[in-house]
Design an enzyme around this catalytic site. Sequence first.
Site, PDB file in Angstrom:
ATOM      1  N   GLU A  95       4.820 -11.954  11.512  1.00 38.93           N
ATOM      2  CA  GLU A  95       4.167 -11.045  11.040  1.00 38.93           C
ATOM      3  C   GLU A  95       5.270  -9.604  10.769  1.00 38.93           C
ATOM      4  O   GLU A  95       4.762  -8.737   9.605  1.00 38.93           O
ATOM      5  CB  GLU A  95       3.031 -10.892  11.776  1.00 38.93           C
ATOM      6  CG  GLU A  95       1.888  -9.567  11.056  1.00 38.93           C
ATOM      7  CD  GLU A  95       0.661  -9.791  11.729  1.00 38.93           C
ATOM      8  OE1 GLU A  95       0.341 -10.764  12.513  1.00 38.93           O
ATOM      9  OE2 GLU A  95      -0.038  -8.688  12.113  1.00 38.93           O
TER      10      GLU A  95
ATOM     11  N   ARG B 217      -2.781 -11.743   6.517  1.00 40.28           N
ATOM     12  CA  ARG B 217      -1.725 -10.658   7.061  1.00 40.28           C
ATOM     13  C   ARG B 217      -0.523 -10.847   5.987  1.00 40.28           C
ATOM     14  O   ARG B 217       0.575 -10.776   6.540  1.00 40.28           O
ATOM     15  CB  ARG B 217      -1.158 -11.063   8.459  1.00 40.28           C
ATOM     16  CG  ARG B 217      -2.095 -11.030   9.652  1.00 40.28           C
ATOM     17  CD  ARG B 217      -2.671  -9.767   9.728  1.00 40.28           C
ATOM     18  NE  ARG B 217      -3.831  -9.778  10.733  1.00 40.28           N
ATOM     19  CZ  ARG B 217      -5.021  -9.597  10.318  1.00 40.28           C
ATOM     20  NH1 ARG B 217      -5.527  -9.696   9.159  1.00 40.28           N
ATOM     21  NH2 ARG B 217      -6.063  -9.642  11.374  1.00 40.28           N
TER      22      ARG B 217
ATOM     23  N   SER C   3       1.239  -7.710  16.938  1.00 41.66           N
ATOM     24  CA  SER C   3       1.467  -9.126  17.065  1.00 41.66           C
ATOM     25  C   SER C   3       2.574  -9.359  16.213  1.00 41.66           C
ATOM     26  O   SER C   3       2.930  -8.878  15.248  1.00 41.66           O
ATOM     27  CB  SER C   3       0.403  -9.870  16.291  1.00 41.66           C
ATOM     28  OG  SER C   3      -0.832 -10.053  17.342  1.00 41.66           O
TER      29      SER C   3
HETATM   30  C1  LIG Z   1      -0.398  -1.866  18.890  1.00 43.27           C
HETATM   31  C2  LIG Z   1      -0.416  -2.260  17.599  1.00 43.27           C
HETATM   32  C3  LIG Z   1      -1.411  -2.935  17.425  1.00 43.27           C
HETATM   33  C4  LIG Z   1      -1.823  -3.538  15.931  1.00 43.27           C
HETATM   34  N1  LIG Z   1      -2.835  -4.287  15.802  1.00 43.27           N
HETATM   35  C5  LIG Z   1      -2.894  -4.863  14.642  1.00 43.27           C
HETATM   36  C6  LIG Z   1      -4.077  -5.661  14.222  1.00 43.27           C
HETATM   37  O1  LIG Z   1      -5.058  -5.718  14.994  1.00 43.27           O
HETATM   38  N2  LIG Z   1      -4.290  -6.036  12.912  1.00 43.27           N
HETATM   39  C7  LIG Z   1      -3.169  -6.237  12.174  1.00 43.27           C
HETATM   40  O2  LIG Z   1      -3.286  -6.349  10.895  1.00 43.27           O
HETATM   41  N3  LIG Z   1      -1.853  -5.333  12.460  1.00 43.27           N
HETATM   42  C8  LIG Z   1      -1.786  -4.690  13.678  1.00 43.27           C
HETATM   43  N4  LIG Z   1      -0.724  -4.168  13.847  1.00 43.27           N
HETATM   44  C9  LIG Z   1       0.332  -4.176  12.974  1.00 43.27           C
HETATM   45  C10 LIG Z   1       0.132  -2.939  11.944  1.00 43.27           C
HETATM   46  O3  LIG Z   1      -0.218  -1.943  12.444  1.00 43.27           O
HETATM   47  C11 LIG Z   1      -0.380  -3.246  10.555  1.00 43.27           C
HETATM   48  O4  LIG Z   1       0.475  -4.365   9.912  1.00 43.27           O
HETATM   49  C12 LIG Z   1      -0.341  -1.990   9.762  1.00 43.27           C
HETATM   50  O5  LIG Z   1      -0.972  -2.303   8.610  1.00 43.27           O
HETATM   51  C13 LIG Z   1       1.109  -1.738   8.982  1.00 43.27           C
HETATM   52  O6  LIG Z   1       0.907  -0.538   8.317  1.00 43.27           O
HETATM   53  P1  LIG Z   1       2.330   0.793   8.487  1.00 43.27           P
HETATM   54  O7  LIG Z   1       1.774   1.894   7.570  1.00 43.27           O
HETATM   55  O8  LIG Z   1       2.614   0.859   9.733  1.00 43.27           O
HETATM   56  O9  LIG Z   1       3.298  -0.277   7.680  1.00 43.27           O
HETATM   57  P2  LIG Z   1       4.849  -0.452   7.984  1.00 43.27           P
HETATM   58  O10 LIG Z   1       5.183  -0.654   9.455  1.00 43.27           O
HETATM   59  O11 LIG Z   1       5.546   1.054   7.505  1.00 43.27           O
HETATM   60  O12 LIG Z   1       5.235  -1.276   6.959  1.00 43.27           O
HETATM   61  C14 LIG Z   1       4.776  -2.823   6.832  1.00 43.27           C
HETATM   62  C15 LIG Z   1       5.060  -3.584   5.516  1.00 43.27           C
HETATM   63  O13 LIG Z   1       4.394  -2.721   4.479  1.00 43.27           O
HETATM   64  C16 LIG Z   1       5.059  -2.128   3.739  1.00 43.27           C
HETATM   65  N5  LIG Z   1       4.664  -0.750   3.176  1.00 43.27           N
HETATM   66  C17 LIG Z   1       4.186   0.442   4.058  1.00 43.27           C
HETATM   67  N6  LIG Z   1       3.541   1.328   3.554  1.00 43.27           N
HETATM   68  C18 LIG Z   1       3.395   0.771   2.253  1.00 43.27           C
HETATM   69  C19 LIG Z   1       3.185   1.657   0.808  1.00 43.27           C
HETATM   70  N7  LIG Z   1       2.536   2.690   0.893  1.00 43.27           N
HETATM   71  N8  LIG Z   1       3.212   0.899  -0.229  1.00 43.27           N
HETATM   72  C20 LIG Z   1       3.865  -0.468  -0.175  1.00 43.27           C
HETATM   73  N9  LIG Z   1       4.298  -1.075   0.759  1.00 43.27           N
HETATM   74  C21 LIG Z   1       4.242  -0.350   2.024  1.00 43.27           C
HETATM   75  C22 LIG Z   1       6.566  -2.048   4.291  1.00 43.27           C
HETATM   76  O14 LIG Z   1       7.573  -1.727   3.264  1.00 43.27           O
HETATM   77  C23 LIG Z   1       6.463  -3.194   5.096  1.00 43.27           C
HETATM   78  O15 LIG Z   1       6.832  -4.261   4.178  1.00 43.27           O
HETATM   79  C24 LIG Z   1      -0.607  -3.523  15.315  1.00 43.27           C
HETATM   80  C25 LIG Z   1       0.494  -2.966  15.448  1.00 43.27           C
HETATM   81  C26 LIG Z   1       0.651  -2.087  16.574  1.00 43.27           C
HETATM   82  C27 LIG Z   1       1.840  -1.339  16.983  1.00 43.27           C
END
Ligand SMILES: Cc1cc2nc3c(=O)[nH]c(=O)nc-3n(C[C@H](O)[C@H](O)[C@H](O)COP(=O)(O)OP(=O)(O)OC[C@H]3O[C@@H](n4cnc5c(N)ncnc54)[C@H](O)[C@@H]3O)c2cc1C
Length: 341
Positions: free
Chosen positions: A306, A186, A234
């Site tokens: 996380e 993660r 999480s």
């Molecule tokens: C209901 C639910 C279930 C979830 N289940 C899981 C799971 O099973 N497994 C899991 O690993 N995660 C899970 N997550 C967490 C989340 O979905 C993941 O961490 C996902 O990868 C985040 O992607 P995001 O685009 O929403 O990133 P953001 O939330 O927008 O950003 C997260 C981080 O990544 C950076 N970031 C975002 N986009 C970029 C980019 N293009 N380039 C560089 N940095 C970037 C941001 O600056 C920040 O530091 C869950 C979340 C929810 C709400």
Amino acid sequence: MMRTAQWTDVAAKIAKTGATTELSVPASRLTTYRIGGMVALVVTITKAEQALALHACISDEIEVVVVGNGSNILISDDGFDGVAVVLHLGDDDTTMSVVESTEHSALLDARANIRLPMLARRSAALGWHGLEWAVGVPGSLGGAVRMNAGGHGSDMEKSLFDAELINLRSGRTARVAKQNLGLRFRGSAITDEICVVGARCQVTRGNAEQSQKEIAEIVTWRRDNQPGGQNAGSVFVNPAQTTRSAGALIDEAGLRGKRHGSAEISQKHANFIQADENARAADVVALMCEAQDTVFARTGVMMHSEVRLLGFTQEITHRFLDKHHSHLELARAQETLKSLL
Ligand SMILES: Cc1cc2nc3c(=O)[nH]c(=O)nc-3n(C[C@H](O)[C@H](O)[C@H](O)COP(=O)(O)OP(=O)(O)OC[C@H]3O[C@@H](n4cnc5c(N)ncnc54)[C@H](O)[C@@H]3O)c2cc1C
């Protein structure tokens, strides 16, 4: 804190690159928590060249962060006095293509803003196997690379081939093999100034029907085991020093269902913190502090966040950082990445 007039100047400079700018944007529009104060400036990038040009418009003292689907971010009630970069590099329908395919395997090339569930479904529909797990993660591909998102026995580290990166501070760009991204459970060595604009995932020849069945099972499992509503998945990373998950540790500490003002530790999954409509981010953080303290007092296990915290005090941000990773292998991986960009 920058004054409004200063932000207006920065926005005007950035607008000349062709990117769209918006001042004072409610954080609720950017994250799945749908709470928090104002974000000073949101920059929407539609072409990689705009991201490459950004470095000339942003001075070192301005904080910059890329926001994907905001499914792993909590923004403070005081907002974020910085630039949030949002990617719109094509629609979901046009942001994935199959490259370098053989009879048995292929690379899928996708823009960073494609949603993981869409990527999983499109890959499966084309008869490629390997990305089914991603259907349950509501993030963008870029966010998933940075977070090394995963679940159901797989993760980005297993699925990724390489990523296309832009350093928003230097304007340099590179395609970086996954081995050089410092991927760990993660997390990764990708820092705030590095924007993932695209990535290639490796898949093997599968069976569309079988993959779609697997996807349906994952979706059902998620519905049965995880809450809907306003959350960021999480909250704590599963600690390395025990086989107990963070959710189990919080549950065993008697905190399942615990409420603080407008937020609650989920009844359905103790590692999720649910926010009410118009909740205060401070209430979510108060529950995080209580869970971290209580679990540490009971078990000696220090849980780390996380969820990315934006706009909070240094004390709060530092409290939830994984200091071990921050100081050792992570620093080394960040150096490697820096040398490439
Ligand atoms: C209901 C639910 C279930 C979830 N289940 C899981 C799971 O099973 N497994 C899991 O690993 N995660 C899970 N997550 C967490 C989340 O979905 C993941 O961490 C996902 O990868 C985040 O992607 P995001 O685009 O929403 O990133 P953001 O939330 O927008 O950003 C997260 C981080 O990544 C950076 N970031 C975002 N986009 C970029 C980019 N293009 N380039 C560089 N940095 C970037 C941001 O600056 C920040 O530091 C869950 C979340 C929810 C709400």
